[in-house]
Design a protein around this motif. Structure first.
Motif, PDB file in Angstrom:
ATOM      1  N   ASN A 174      38.855  54.153  -9.159  1.00 17.62           N
ATOM      2  CA  ASN A 174      40.243  54.335  -9.603  1.00 17.62           C
ATOM      3  C   ASN A 174      41.221  53.379  -8.916  1.00 17.62           C
ATOM      4  OD1 ASN A 174      41.476  55.845 -11.646  1.00 17.62           O
ATOM      5  ND2 ASN A 174      42.555  57.133 -10.162  1.00 17.62           N
ATOM      6  N   ALA A 175      40.689  52.274  -8.361  1.00 21.25           N
ATOM      7  CA  ALA A 175      41.585  51.275  -7.768  1.00 21.25           C
ATOM      8  C   ALA A 175      42.235  50.393  -8.832  1.00 21.25           C
ATOM      9  CB  ALA A 175      40.823  50.413  -6.770  1.00 21.25           C
ATOM     10  N   GLY A 176      41.727  50.440 -10.064  1.00 18.52           N
ATOM     11  CA  GLY A 176      42.305  49.636 -11.137  1.00 18.52           C
ATOM     12  C   GLY A 176      41.471  48.433 -11.510  1.00 18.52           C
ATOM     13  N   ASN A 189      42.488  57.887 -15.988  1.00 22.92           N
ATOM     14  CA  ASN A 189      43.078  58.231 -14.702  1.00 22.92           C
ATOM     15  C   ASN A 189      42.216  59.242 -13.961  1.00 22.92           C
ATOM     16  OD1 ASN A 189      44.898  58.270 -12.606  1.00 22.92           O
ATOM     17  ND2 ASN A 189      46.143  59.886 -13.524  1.00 22.92           N
ATOM     18  N   ASP A 211      44.006  50.234  -3.864  1.00 22.94           N
ATOM     19  CA  ASP A 211      44.983  51.086  -4.551  1.00 22.94           C
ATOM     20  C   ASP A 211      46.193  51.291  -3.650  1.00 22.94           C
ATOM     21  OD1 ASP A 211      46.409  52.958  -5.957  1.00 22.94           O
ATOM     22  OD2 ASP A 211      44.735  54.350  -6.240  1.00 22.94           O
ATOM     23  N   SER A 223      48.799  53.010  -4.244  1.00 16.14           N
ATOM     24  CA  SER A 223      49.373  54.352  -4.325  1.00 16.14           C
ATOM     25  C   SER A 223      48.701  55.333  -3.373  1.00 16.14           C
ATOM     26  CB  SER A 223      49.280  54.878  -5.763  1.00 16.14           C
ATOM     27  OG  SER A 223      47.924  55.028  -6.160  1.00 16.14           O
ATOM     28  N   GLU A 224      47.584  54.911  -2.756  1.00 17.33           N
ATOM     29  CA  GLU A 224      46.900  55.769  -1.795  1.00 17.33           C
ATOM     30  C   GLU A 224      47.739  55.895  -0.515  1.00 17.33           C
ATOM     31  OE1 GLU A 224      44.026  57.469  -1.872  1.00 17.33           O
ATOM     32  OE2 GLU A 224      43.709  56.961  -3.989  1.00 17.33           O
ATOM     33  N   ASN A 238      47.066  46.753  -5.384  1.00 17.68           N
ATOM     34  CA  ASN A 238      47.340  47.058  -6.789  1.00 17.68           C
ATOM     35  C   ASN A 238      48.294  48.258  -6.917  1.00 17.68           C
ATOM     36  OD1 ASN A 238      47.076  46.765  -9.571  1.00 17.68           O
ATOM     37  ND2 ASN A 238      45.296  48.108  -9.674  1.00 17.68           N
ATOM     38  N   LYS A 239      48.828  48.402  -8.122  1.00 14.42           N
ATOM     39  CA  LYS A 239      49.736  49.509  -8.490  1.00 14.42           C
ATOM     40  C   LYS A 239      51.046  49.436  -7.715  1.00 14.42           C
ATOM     41  CE  LYS A 239      45.753  52.481  -9.534  1.00 14.42           C
ATOM     42  NZ  LYS A 239      45.111  53.808  -9.379  1.00 14.42           N
TER      43      LYS A 239
END
Length: 358
Positions: free
Chosen positions: A169-171, A188, A246, A248-249, A280-281
């Motif tokens: 889920n890292a993209g 997601n 990621d 957002s982590e 990312n994100k």
């Protein structure tokens, strides 16, 4: 298309044809003489690398491949027909082992490359072959030799120049779909991607660079946890790694270090590969929090960290320029082969006319 990257098959080369015992019986040939022909050679089992194949799926349905045997020799010195080879097509990047002895037999990387894995049996000899001054009427012949038999272990390692790695889920799938025409499943939740995805990205010069999205890497992957162990070997052929973290982590540094630990535990040269680290994100992170995470990740990686949003494609052009520049650098290094030049695995290579901070 189902992705299969391991298969066990049996191959059987053709037996050689037997020789024949025969004598001439034509009118007006008073002396006669032996006229038994030799047998034909048995066909061999040959693997052929095919650029149009992507998996070893075909070997799930057919497990035995046999070449034709040679035909028996005939009268009037007629040689038997040789058996046709069994041409077995495999994807480029297939490694071949003997399944019983674990002996390494070959690595098929280039389209059209061939590897003989079972040699056809030698042909038998007819009695005409044994004619001599001492024996004018030989009745001797030999049998054809049996062809080789083998069980093969086939393993596919994808041939891609750039591998995209990161935690689930890292993209990674979103990134490869943003950079290329590949359309992997994107959702997601973790472990959306269950097989490696390939995408081709065009350089400004017109040639393509193959990217591979490597799924399933989690802590303990080198010991068989999750899916990572099944696909770690696909990273071995890559020249460059894009390590996607990621943003957002809560702790991106821990995510980065978890993947680095798995690469080191698996080894086989993976820790020494040049890496481009990208956060990312970034579109979902507050600016002040983003700056702190970038600085912490740069301190952990020892190099510049790119800012990226695969969803909005923010920073994708910057990433591609860096990838292309790094590949050119690696190519020049391999051509020069200068042992004095040592590059840090995480050190980015400046793109001409483009600051690293952009």
């Amino acid at each position: 298309m189902q992705f299969i990257d391991r298969a066990t098959v049996a191959v059987k080369a053709g037996d050689g044809g037997d020789g024949m015992v025969a004598f001439r019986r034509e009118k007006y040939v008073p002396a006669g003489g032996p006229s038994g022909g030799n047998g034909g050679k048995g066909g061999s089992a040959i693997l052929v690398a095919d650029a149009n194949l992507q998996t070893l799926l075909d070997f799930q349905f057919k497990r035995l491949y046999a070449a034709e045997p040679g035909a028996k020799g005939g009268p009037s010195n007629k040689t038997g027909r040789s058996g046709n080879d069994a041409l077995i097509r495999v994807p480029c990047g297939t490694i071949v082992f003997d399944a019983d002895t674990e002996e390494f037999l070959g690595d098929l990387t280039e389209p059209g490359q061939q590897l003989c894995v079972a040699k056809g049996g030698a042909n038998g000899l007819g009695n005409a072959h044994f004619l001599s001054n001492r024996n004018r009427a030989p009745e001797k012949m030999t049998l054809g030799k049996p062809g080789e038999e083998r069980r093969l272990q086939l393993e596919l390692k994808l041939i891609a120049e750039v591998g995209i790695i990161g935690l689930p889920n890292a993209g990674k799938s979103t990134l490869i779909s943003a950079l290329s025409s590949a359309r992997p499943k994107v959702a997601n939740y973790p472990f959306t991607t269950l097989v490696p995805n390939l995408g081709v990205v065009r350089r400004p010069s017109g040639d393509g660079v193959v990217f591979a999205d490597i799924p399933g890497l989690i802590e303990g992957a080198h010991e068989g946890v999750g899916l990572g162990y099944e696909f770690l070997r696909h990273i071995e052929r890559t020249r460059l790694l894009v390590h996607l973290v990621d943003g957002s982590e809560p702790d991106p540094v821990a995510s980065y270090e978890a993947i680095q630990a798995e690469l080191s535990a698996y080894d086989r040269g993976l820790p020494d590969k040049l890496q481009i680290v990208a956060l990312n994100k970034v579109d979902a992170i507050a600016p002040e929090e983003l700056a702190d995470k970038q600085q912490a990740l740069q301190a952990a990686s020892g190099g510049e960290v790119l800012m990226l949003s695969a969803v909005t494609q923010l920073g994708c052009d910057r990433l591609l320029r860096q990838v292309f520049a790094s590949l050119e650098h690696l190519k020049a290094d391999s051509e020069i082969a200068d042992p004095a030049r040592q590059s840090s695995p995480n050190a980015l290579i400046p793109t001409p006319g483009l600051p690293l901070s952009q």
